[in-house]
Design a protein around this motif. Sequence first.
Motif, PDB file in Angstrom:
ATOM      1  N   GLY A 203      -6.617  23.687 -45.048  1.00  0.00           N
ATOM      2  CA  GLY A 203      -5.782  24.729 -44.473  1.00  0.00           C
ATOM      3  C   GLY A 203      -4.382  24.309 -44.081  1.00  0.00           C
ATOM      4  N   ASN A 204      -4.118  23.006 -43.944  1.00  0.00           N
ATOM      5  CA  ASN A 204      -2.794  22.578 -43.508  1.00  0.00           C
ATOM      6  C   ASN A 204      -2.496  21.158 -43.957  1.00  0.00           C
ATOM      7  OD1 ASN A 204      -4.613  21.332 -41.793  1.00  0.00           O
ATOM      8  ND2 ASN A 204      -3.293  21.486 -40.015  1.00  0.00           N
ATOM      9  N   VAL A 205      -1.241  20.757 -43.734  1.00  0.00           N
ATOM     10  CA  VAL A 205      -0.772  19.415 -44.063  1.00  0.00           C
ATOM     11  C   VAL A 205      -0.121  18.840 -42.815  1.00  0.00           C
ATOM     12  CG1 VAL A 205       0.787  18.065 -45.515  1.00  0.00           C
ATOM     13  CG2 VAL A 205      -0.398  20.033 -46.474  1.00  0.00           C
ATOM     14  N   VAL A 206      -0.461  17.599 -42.480  1.00  0.00           N
ATOM     15  CA  VAL A 206       0.126  16.909 -41.326  1.00  0.00           C
ATOM     16  C   VAL A 206       0.874  15.689 -41.856  1.00  0.00           C
ATOM     17  CG1 VAL A 206      -0.388  15.644 -39.215  1.00  0.00           C
ATOM     18  CG2 VAL A 206      -1.664  17.708 -39.763  1.00  0.00           C
ATOM     19  N   THR A 207       2.113  15.499 -41.383  1.00  0.00           N
ATOM     20  CA  THR A 207       2.914  14.342 -41.774  1.00  0.00           C
ATOM     21  C   THR A 207       3.160  13.486 -40.552  1.00  0.00           C
ATOM     22  OG1 THR A 207       3.999  15.630 -43.506  1.00  0.00           O
ATOM     23  CG2 THR A 207       5.080  13.604 -42.820  1.00  0.00           C
ATOM     24  N   ILE A 208       2.988  12.190 -40.721  1.00  0.00           N
ATOM     25  CA  ILE A 208       3.224  11.240 -39.632  1.00  0.00           C
ATOM     26  C   ILE A 208       4.151  10.161 -40.153  1.00  0.00           C
ATOM     27  CG2 ILE A 208       1.116   9.952 -40.157  1.00  0.00           C
ATOM     28  CD1 ILE A 208       0.861   9.407 -37.141  1.00  0.00           C
ATOM     29  N   ARG A 209       5.186   9.868 -39.388  1.00  0.00           N
ATOM     30  CA  ARG A 209       6.162   8.851 -39.768  1.00  0.00           C
ATOM     31  C   ARG A 209       5.671   7.476 -39.364  1.00  0.00           C
ATOM     32  NH1 ARG A 209       9.055  11.479 -43.142  1.00  0.00           N
ATOM     33  NH2 ARG A 209       9.940  13.401 -42.374  1.00  0.00           N
TER      34      ARG A 209
ATOM     35  N   THR B 243     -13.402  12.804 -36.302  1.00  0.00           N
ATOM     36  CA  THR B 243     -12.384  11.762 -36.191  1.00  0.00           C
ATOM     37  C   THR B 243     -12.609  10.736 -37.287  1.00  0.00           C
ATOM     38  OG1 THR B 243     -12.306  12.064 -33.805  1.00  0.00           O
ATOM     39  CG2 THR B 243     -11.341  10.046 -34.674  1.00  0.00           C
ATOM     40  N   VAL B 244     -11.555  10.450 -38.054  1.00  0.00           N
ATOM     41  CA  VAL B 244     -11.604   9.497 -39.159  1.00  0.00           C
ATOM     42  C   VAL B 244     -10.431   8.549 -38.998  1.00  0.00           C
ATOM     43  CG1 VAL B 244     -11.544   9.269 -41.670  1.00  0.00           C
ATOM     44  CG2 VAL B 244     -12.613  11.238 -40.654  1.00  0.00           C
ATOM     45  N   SER B 245     -10.634   7.286 -39.374  1.00  0.00           N
ATOM     46  CA  SER B 245      -9.537   6.323 -39.257  1.00  0.00           C
ATOM     47  C   SER B 245      -9.406   5.495 -40.532  1.00  0.00           C
ATOM     48  CB  SER B 245      -9.760   5.403 -38.067  1.00  0.00           C
ATOM     49  OG  SER B 245     -10.922   4.637 -38.250  1.00  0.00           O
ATOM     50  N   MET B 246      -8.208   4.928 -40.697  1.00  0.00           N
ATOM     51  CA  MET B 246      -7.911   4.066 -41.833  1.00  0.00           C
ATOM     52  C   MET B 246      -6.971   2.973 -41.328  1.00  0.00           C
ATOM     53  SD  MET B 246      -5.845   4.942 -45.341  1.00  0.00           S
ATOM     54  CE  MET B 246      -7.194   5.710 -46.219  1.00  0.00           C
ATOM     55  N   SER B 247      -7.327   1.731 -41.578  1.00  0.00           N
ATOM     56  CA  SER B 247      -6.461   0.636 -41.145  1.00  0.00           C
ATOM     57  C   SER B 247      -5.483   0.283 -42.258  1.00  0.00           C
ATOM     58  CB  SER B 247      -7.292  -0.586 -40.758  1.00  0.00           C
ATOM     59  OG  SER B 247      -8.000  -1.060 -41.869  1.00  0.00           O
ATOM     60  N   LEU B 248      -4.257   0.010 -41.852  1.00  0.00           N
ATOM     61  CA  LEU B 248      -3.198  -0.371 -42.781  1.00  0.00           C
ATOM     62  C   LEU B 248      -2.570  -1.660 -42.276  1.00  0.00           C
ATOM     63  CD1 LEU B 248      -1.591   3.145 -43.205  1.00  0.00           C
ATOM     64  CD2 LEU B 248      -2.935   1.939 -44.902  1.00  0.00           C
ATOM     65  N   SER B 249      -2.411  -2.615 -43.163  1.00  0.00           N
ATOM     66  CA  SER B 249      -1.827  -3.896 -42.791  1.00  0.00           C
ATOM     67  C   SER B 249      -0.312  -3.794 -42.703  1.00  0.00           C
ATOM     68  CB  SER B 249      -2.225  -4.965 -43.809  1.00  0.00           C
ATOM     69  OG  SER B 249      -1.590  -4.711 -45.042  1.00  0.00           O
ATOM     70  N   HIS B 250       0.310  -4.829 -42.118  1.00  0.00           N
ATOM     71  CA  HIS B 250       1.768  -4.863 -42.034  1.00  0.00           C
ATOM     72  C   HIS B 250       2.396  -4.826 -43.427  1.00  0.00           C
ATOM     73  CE1 HIS B 250       2.064  -5.350 -37.744  1.00  0.00           C
ATOM     74  NE2 HIS B 250       1.231  -6.368 -37.765  1.00  0.00           N
ATOM     75  N   ILE B 251       1.767  -5.461 -44.392  1.00  0.00           N
ATOM     76  CA  ILE B 251       2.284  -5.479 -45.763  1.00  0.00           C
ATOM     77  C   ILE B 251       2.256  -4.077 -46.363  1.00  0.00           C
ATOM     78  CG2 ILE B 251       1.882  -6.386 -48.089  1.00  0.00           C
ATOM     79  CD1 ILE B 251       0.745  -8.911 -46.697  1.00  0.00           C
ATOM     80  N   GLN B 252       1.173  -3.348 -46.149  1.00  0.00           N
ATOM     81  CA  GLN B 252       1.083  -1.982 -46.661  1.00  0.00           C
ATOM     82  C   GLN B 252       2.062  -1.063 -45.935  1.00  0.00           C
ATOM     83  OE1 GLN B 252      -3.094  -1.526 -45.912  1.00  0.00           O
ATOM     84  NE2 GLN B 252      -3.618  -1.776 -48.077  1.00  0.00           N
ATOM     85  N   LEU B 253       2.234  -1.264 -44.629  1.00  0.00           N
ATOM     86  CA  LEU B 253       3.141  -0.429 -43.852  1.00  0.00           C
ATOM     87  C   LEU B 253       4.598  -0.648 -44.229  1.00  0.00           C
ATOM     88  CD1 LEU B 253       1.485  -0.736 -40.343  1.00  0.00           C
ATOM     89  CD2 LEU B 253       1.686   1.337 -41.706  1.00  0.00           C
ATOM     90  N   ALA B 254       4.939  -1.847 -44.703  1.00  0.00           N
ATOM     91  CA  ALA B 254       6.326  -2.150 -45.056  1.00  0.00           C
ATOM     92  C   ALA B 254       6.818  -1.271 -46.204  1.00  0.00           C
ATOM     93  CB  ALA B 254       6.456  -3.624 -45.430  1.00  0.00           C
ATOM     94  N   ARG B 255       5.923  -0.834 -47.071  1.00  0.00           N
ATOM     95  CA  ARG B 255       6.312  -0.012 -48.221  1.00  0.00           C
ATOM     96  C   ARG B 255       6.273   1.483 -47.918  1.00  0.00           C
ATOM     97  NH1 ARG B 255       2.301  -2.147 -52.559  1.00  0.00           N
ATOM     98  NH2 ARG B 255       1.056  -2.554 -50.740  1.00  0.00           N
ATOM     99  N   LEU B 256       5.813   1.864 -46.728  1.00  0.00           N
ATOM    100  CA  LEU B 256       5.647   3.278 -46.380  1.00  0.00           C
ATOM    101  C   LEU B 256       6.829   3.809 -45.571  1.00  0.00           C
ATOM    102  CD1 LEU B 256       1.969   3.413 -45.089  1.00  0.00           C
ATOM    103  CD2 LEU B 256       2.800   4.131 -47.293  1.00  0.00           C
ATOM    104  N   SER B 257       7.195   5.047 -45.830  1.00  0.00           N
ATOM    105  CA  SER B 257       8.137   5.741 -44.956  1.00  0.00           C
ATOM    106  C   SER B 257       7.388   6.777 -44.116  1.00  0.00           C
ATOM    107  CB  SER B 257       9.251   6.395 -45.760  1.00  0.00           C
ATOM    108  OG  SER B 257       8.715   7.358 -46.641  1.00  0.00           O
TER     109      SER B 257
ATOM    110  N   ASP C 166       8.375   7.657 -53.825  1.00  0.00           N
ATOM    111  CA  ASP C 166       9.266   8.060 -52.744  1.00  0.00           C
ATOM    112  C   ASP C 166       8.898   7.442 -51.398  1.00  0.00           C
ATOM    113  OD1 ASP C 166       6.945   9.486 -52.381  1.00  0.00           O
ATOM    114  OD2 ASP C 166       7.902  11.443 -52.237  1.00  0.00           O
ATOM    115  N   GLY C 167       7.897   6.576 -51.349  1.00  0.00           N
ATOM    116  CA  GLY C 167       7.503   5.892 -50.116  1.00  0.00           C
ATOM    117  C   GLY C 167       6.529   6.669 -49.259  1.00  0.00           C
TER     118      GLY C 167
END
Length: 168
Positions: A161-167, A139-153, A108-109
């Motif tokens: 305790g919770n779920v966070v969604t980021i577009r 604080t934790v980070s993860m790098s995503l390339s343009h190619i990986q971002l193209a497939r993400l929605s 589902d992207g």
Amino acid sequence: MTKLTAPLLIATLALAGCGGRFSDSGWNPLSWGSGGSQGPSTLEPEGGYASTGDQRPSVAQITGARWEPLNEGRLLVVTAVAPTKGYSAVDLVTMRPQPPGRISPDADGVLRLRLVGLPPRPDSQQARLPSNPVTDTITVSMSLSHIQLARLSSIEITGAGNVVTIRR
């Protein structure tokens, strides 16, 4: 010419011992070509892929997630607060086990991640001290390339305790 013929004849006879009906003989140095020693029939780990997931517990409370620009993509920055001091080895891992270094979203992207970390030992002093949300932010980070971002929605980050969604 005769100086070259003897070494070539010896090398040819040595290689001939590695195949054919003599492949299981003592002349075959590493059992090359023998049908008896075969590798695994699949690349799947023993017990399957589902059992190789990260076993660290989820961090208690995710306080936020944001994007930071990079030349080759974006940096996902996640902040959280643990219930006690002393959490270590905090990381973002995919919900669905994937090969190391490869990140792909679900059909589902949506890329589903877990924020995990190792709590302090129960008998340590850090385990008895509650964390202060102002000073003990993780604080934790993860790098995503343009190619990986193209497939993400979107990206869905799950804590204990919770779920966070980021577009994207």
